[in-house]
Design an enzyme around this catalytic site. Structure first.
Site, mmCIF file in Angstrom:
data_model
loop_
_atom_site.group_PDB
_atom_site.id
_atom_site.type_symbol
_atom_site.label_atom_id
_atom_site.label_comp_id
_atom_site.label_asym_id
_atom_site.label_seq_id
_atom_site.Cartn_x
_atom_site.Cartn_y
_atom_site.Cartn_z
ATOM 1 N N SER A 39 60.016 59.425 37.280
ATOM 2 C CA SER A 39 60.380 58.552 38.400
ATOM 3 C C SER A 39 60.071 57.069 38.205
ATOM 4 C CB SER A 39 59.697 59.045 39.681
ATOM 5 O OG SER A 39 58.288 58.958 39.573
ATOM 6 N N THR A 40 59.296 56.726 37.213
ATOM 7 C CA THR A 40 58.955 55.320 36.973
ATOM 8 C C THR A 40 58.866 55.050 35.478
ATOM 9 O OG1 THR A 40 56.560 55.739 37.044
ATOM 10 C CG2 THR A 40 57.611 55.146 39.127
ATOM 11 N N TYR A 48 41.106 50.060 24.606
ATOM 12 C CA TYR A 48 42.242 50.971 24.599
ATOM 13 C C TYR A 48 42.174 51.936 23.417
ATOM 14 C CZ TYR A 48 46.794 52.831 25.706
ATOM 15 O OH TYR A 48 47.799 53.696 26.054
#
Length: 396
Positions: A49-50, A234
């Site tokens: 959806s994104t 990260y």
């Protein structure tokens, strides 16, 4: 209702249906303008959806003419609360492709659960028979294990020692120093449980066991490596440990799928403004500087350009190019030596006084709000808007 952006830290608590639909329309327009892809016929996108998941679904449906099943965890509007952006994005996608002739189905729920896996497989078998591409693009801060019932929570922390560097409040433009303490062993374990490869493998195993995965099928999950300046928080931090697990899972899946001609990959994508990346200290400042440099060099891509290039030039090219670790690299333009040298130069100089000159702060802000349907061209944000948008093709 008049829908305006309301922010809380790195998230926006409102979304605009017309704005989200317009952003989806722009992505579809881009793909329509490109060459058709000789690619998959039936595609499952888990986390559709994104961001990269949505762009993958658009490229599959519009660029390759594939039937798609989207699995996502979004909420409709309720009372004075708007629906989530992913809900509006998917409704916009459905509106745009409804006349295209391709099939499209949506399942809303927790992709980590056995229930949603079973519902999805039942849908695939009844409507499509099998899928020949599975895209795994789930981004969640927590996961409840479907077997043990244990709930895991991910953290964004360095490992072994505290980490200090510059960070950016993109709302105010303030550049400041941030120090993040190291993760515990338990936090590393939990982050891997949420963001590693276990659930991806569970999906593929379940699809295969049910006969819903075609022989010769491809599956791909998404990752990021980035430059040295972000490695401590990260790639060498808790998220990096989870991504290492994801990449090990790809090798394992590739070996097991190869017997039937199948393939499994991890695609390393470019740094982009997403809800997830906005939450990571240091990263918004890096992305702001990167955007300015890549735009100046005419190399900038958003999700849709990245995913079109992944499908057309990698996954469904005559040969799928990978690096020495077996990773697909569509972050290749970001990691070009000249790009990184210029970003590094600017990084050393950036502060609150010069960020507008050295980085693309306004571009970052615009893309952040566009994630939620704001700052889209041609949308009247002062107009009364119905937040209740139905979801077409919602199953079961």
């Amino acid at each position: 209702m008049i829908i305006q952006p309301k922010t809380r830290g790195f998230i926006c608590t409102t979304a605009h249906p017309e704005g989200c639909a317009r952003q989806v329309e722009k992505q579809i327009e881009y793909v329509k303008a490109q060459k058709k892809i000789s690619g998959p016929a039936n595609v499952l996108v888990i986390g559709s959806s994104t961001g990269y998941g949505l762009a993958s679904r658009i490229v599959a449906a519009v660029g390759a003419g594939a039937n798609t099943v989207g699995v996502f965890f979004d909420k409709p509007a309720e009372g004075s609360r708007t629906a989530s952006a992913g809900w509006y994005n998917t409704a916009g996608f459905e509106a745009q492709i409804s006349e295209s002739g391709v099939k499209s189905f949506n399942i809303v729920g927790d992709a980590f659960s056995n229930e949603i896996k079973t519902q999805t497989i039942d849908l695939i078998k009844s409507e499509l028979g099998q899928v020949d591409l599975v895209v795994y693009s789930v981004a969640s801060p927590r996961r409840t294990h479907p077997v043990t019932g244990e709930t895991f929570t991910s953290v964004i922390k360095p490992i072994g020692a505290s980490y200090s560097n510059k960070t950016l409040n993109f709302h105010t433009g303030e550049v400041s120093d941030v120090t993040i303490g190291p993760a515990t062993e338990e936090e590393v374990k939990q982050t891997i449980a949420v963001m590693g490869g276990e659930d991806w493998k569970m999906w593929i195993d379940a699809l295969r066991e049910a006969g819903a995965l075609a022989d010769g099928a491809t599956t791909v999950a998404y990752s990021y490596i980035g430059p040295e300046v972000t490695h401590a928080i990260y790639r060498e931090g808790t998220i990096g440990k989870a991504k290492n697990d994801l990449e090990r899972t790809a090798l394992e899946l590739n070996e097991s799928l190869s017997a039937a001609g199948g393939r499994a990959f991890v695609s390393v994508n470019k740094a982009l403004v997403t809800q997830s990346s906005s939450a990571i200290p240091v990263v918004p400042l890096y992305i702001s500087a990167l955007y300015r440099v890549m735009k100046d060099k005419d190399l900038h891509e958003n999700c849709i350009e990245q995913m079109y290039r992944l499908f057309a030039d990698r996954l469904y090219a005559e040969e799928t190019a990978v690096d020495d670790k077996g990773l697909i690299r569509v972050d290749d333009w970001e990691m070009r030596e000249d790009v990184q040298a210029e970003v590094d130069k600017r990084w050393k100089e950036i502060d609150s006084a010069n960020i507008e000159q050295l980085a693309d702060l306004e571009g970052y802000r615009s893309e952040f709000f566009q994630l939620f349907g704001f700052r889209a061209d041609g949308v009247d944000y002062e107009a009364d808007t119905d937040a209740n948008v139905p979801m077409p093709n919602l199953r079961p």
